[in-house]
Scaffold this motif. Structure first.
Motif, PDB file in Angstrom:
ATOM      1  N   LEU A 127       0.956  -1.165  -0.004  1.00 20.20           N
ATOM      2  CA  LEU A 127       0.005  -0.050   0.112  1.00 20.20           C
ATOM      3  C   LEU A 127       0.718   1.134  -0.019  1.00 20.20           C
ATOM      4  CD1 LEU A 127      -2.944  -0.817   2.347  1.00 20.20           C
ATOM      5  CD2 LEU A 127      -2.911  -0.893  -0.155  1.00 20.20           C
ATOM      6  N   THR A 128       2.123   1.105   0.774  1.00 13.32           N
ATOM      7  CA  THR A 128       2.871   2.321   0.742  1.00 13.32           C
ATOM      8  C   THR A 128       4.085   1.856  -0.021  1.00 13.32           C
ATOM      9  OG1 THR A 128       3.625   1.751   2.802  1.00 13.32           O
ATOM     10  CG2 THR A 128       1.907   3.332   2.833  1.00 13.32           C
ATOM     11  N   ALA A 129       4.777   2.909  -0.430  1.00 13.58           N
ATOM     12  CA  ALA A 129       5.992   2.974  -1.376  1.00 13.58           C
ATOM     13  C   ALA A 129       7.078   2.521  -0.458  1.00 13.58           C
ATOM     14  CB  ALA A 129       6.294   4.230  -1.924  1.00 13.58           C
ATOM     15  N   PRO A 130       8.089   1.649  -0.921  1.00 15.95           N
ATOM     16  CA  PRO A 130       9.273   1.103  -0.168  1.00 15.95           C
ATOM     17  C   PRO A 130      10.119   2.513   0.290  1.00 15.95           C
ATOM     18  CG  PRO A 130       8.844  -0.254  -1.843  1.00 15.95           C
ATOM     19  CD  PRO A 130       8.066   0.743  -2.090  1.00 15.95           C
ATOM     20  N   ALA A 131      10.994   2.269   1.381  1.00 14.08           N
ATOM     21  CA  ALA A 131      11.600   3.585   1.871  1.00 14.08           C
ATOM     22  C   ALA A 131      12.681   3.910   0.374  1.00 14.08           C
ATOM     23  CB  ALA A 131      12.358   3.251   3.050  1.00 14.08           C
ATOM     24  N   ALA A 132      12.903   3.190  -0.299  1.00 14.99           N
ATOM     25  CA  ALA A 132      14.009   3.201  -1.336  1.00 14.99           C
ATOM     26  C   ALA A 132      13.343   4.253  -2.384  1.00 14.99           C
ATOM     27  CB  ALA A 132      14.587   1.936  -2.040  1.00 14.99           C
ATOM     28  N   MET A 133      12.040   4.202  -2.625  1.00 14.31           N
ATOM     29  CA  MET A 133      11.457   4.788  -3.697  1.00 14.31           C
ATOM     30  C   MET A 133      10.904   6.078  -3.129  1.00 14.31           C
ATOM     31  SD  MET A 133       8.876   1.875  -5.463  1.00 14.31           S
ATOM     32  CE  MET A 133       8.399   2.983  -6.487  1.00 14.31           C
ATOM     33  N   ALA A 134      10.859   7.092  -4.064  1.00 12.08           N
ATOM     34  CA  ALA A 134      10.346   8.408  -3.804  1.00 12.08           C
ATOM     35  C   ALA A 134       8.879   8.327  -3.023  1.00 12.08           C
ATOM     36  CB  ALA A 134      10.052   9.157  -4.936  1.00 12.08           C
ATOM     37  N   GLY A 164      -5.216  11.880  14.852  1.00 14.82           N
ATOM     38  CA  GLY A 164      -4.622  10.544  14.813  1.00 14.82           C
ATOM     39  C   GLY A 164      -5.590   9.982  13.627  1.00 14.82           C
ATOM     40  N   VAL A 165      -5.237   8.609  13.468  1.00 15.40           N
ATOM     41  CA  VAL A 165      -5.650   7.909  12.263  1.00 15.40           C
ATOM     42  C   VAL A 165      -7.345   7.898  12.628  1.00 15.40           C
ATOM     43  CG1 VAL A 165      -5.426   5.814  13.342  1.00 15.40           C
ATOM     44  CG2 VAL A 165      -5.353   5.813  10.826  1.00 15.40           C
ATOM     45  N   LEU A 219       2.779   9.591   4.278  1.00 16.56           N
ATOM     46  CA  LEU A 219       3.782   8.936   5.478  1.00 16.56           C
ATOM     47  C   LEU A 219       3.277   7.578   5.800  1.00 16.56           C
ATOM     48  CD1 LEU A 219       4.213  11.928   7.875  1.00 16.56           C
ATOM     49  CD2 LEU A 219       5.589  11.201   6.351  1.00 16.56           C
ATOM     50  N   GLU A 220       1.917   7.421   5.780  1.00 11.13           N
ATOM     51  CA  GLU A 220       1.164   6.073   6.042  1.00 11.13           C
ATOM     52  C   GLU A 220      -0.097   6.168   5.276  1.00 11.13           C
ATOM     53  OE1 GLU A 220      -0.014   3.426   9.924  1.00 11.13           O
ATOM     54  OE2 GLU A 220       1.296   5.023   9.987  1.00 11.13           O
ATOM     55  N   GLU A 259      -8.465   4.147   4.099  1.00  9.75           N
ATOM     56  CA  GLU A 259      -8.828   5.329   3.299  1.00  9.75           C
ATOM     57  C   GLU A 259      -8.535   6.514   4.180  1.00  9.75           C
ATOM     58  OE1 GLU A 259     -13.265   5.238   2.331  1.00  9.75           O
ATOM     59  OE2 GLU A 259     -12.731   3.799   0.776  1.00  9.75           O
ATOM     60  N   ARG A 260      -7.474   6.329   5.197  1.00  9.89           N
ATOM     61  CA  ARG A 260      -7.135   7.421   5.849  1.00  9.89           C
ATOM     62  C   ARG A 260      -5.406   7.488   5.423  1.00  9.89           C
ATOM     63  NH1 ARG A 260      -9.471  10.975   8.335  1.00  9.89           N
ATOM     64  NH2 ARG A 260      -8.312  10.995  10.172  1.00  9.89           N
ATOM     65  N   LEU A 261      -4.996   8.844   5.233  1.00  9.69           N
ATOM     66  CA  LEU A 261      -3.847   9.069   4.965  1.00  9.69           C
ATOM     67  C   LEU A 261      -2.997  10.121   5.895  1.00  9.69           C
ATOM     68  CD1 LEU A 261      -1.588   9.387   2.692  1.00  9.69           C
ATOM     69  CD2 LEU A 261      -2.766  11.431   2.011  1.00  9.69           C
ATOM     70  N   GLN A 262      -1.946   9.395   6.528  1.00 11.56           N
ATOM     71  CA  GLN A 262      -0.970  10.372   7.269  1.00 11.56           C
ATOM     72  C   GLN A 262      -0.224  11.160   6.255  1.00 11.56           C
ATOM     73  OE1 GLN A 262       1.602   8.699   9.965  1.00 11.56           O
ATOM     74  NE2 GLN A 262       1.719  10.402  11.419  1.00 11.56           N
ATOM     75  N   TYR A 263      -0.148  12.545   6.474  1.00 10.37           N
ATOM     76  CA  TYR A 263       0.829  13.228   5.414  1.00 10.37           C
ATOM     77  C   TYR A 263       1.735  14.190   6.366  1.00 10.37           C
ATOM     78  CZ  TYR A 263      -1.879  17.347   6.750  1.00 10.37           C
ATOM     79  OH  TYR A 263      -2.268  18.298   7.549  1.00 10.37           O
TER      80      TYR A 263
END
Length: 120
Positions: free
Chosen positions: A17-24, A44-45, A65-66, A70-74
């Motif tokens: 669901l989230t990009a690996p740390a190595a990717m942008a 909070g979430v 960030l996470e 359907e919740r996005l931490q930005y």
């Protein structure tokens, strides 16, 4: 039989669901809340967590960030509003944020293209 680093034919690895740390990091643009000065931000979430005083302005760009359902931490990249927090990416059937393509442009939704072409 599994060969090291390979999967049997026909089996694909699930996309994270989230990009690996190595990717942008994935960037999102706020497209909802234009009629209210932006979208609600929470600490909070949970959708019942403390609401932040300011809204995240329509047109703002944020980094993911996470992503939890359907919740996005930005973390805010540009625009007006809280520097970080949690937002909903959609409300009912309406998108509040859209993923930016690599070119930095959001993909045009089919319905928005027709609406944008119509003068008010």
């Amino acid at each position: 039989e599994l060969v090291r680093g390979r999967r049997p034919a026909g089996q694909r690895r699930a996309r994270p669901l989230t990009a690996p740390a190595a990717m942008a990091p994935t960037r999102w643009e706020v497209v909802g809340g234009a009629d209210k000065g932006g979208i609600l931000v929470r600490a909070g979430v949970s959708t019942t967590s403390e609401q932040v005083a300011d809204r995240l302005a329509t047109g703002s760009v944020v980094e993911e960030l996470e992503l939890a359902g359907e919740r996005l931490q930005y973390q805010k990249v540009s625009g007006e509003g809280p520097p970080t927090g949690w937002v909903s990416i959609k409300l009912k059937d309406k998108a509040l944020l859209v993923v930016l393509e690599e070119k930095g442009e959001p993909p045009p939704p089919a319905s928005a293209t027709a609406v944008a072409a119509t003068p008010e």
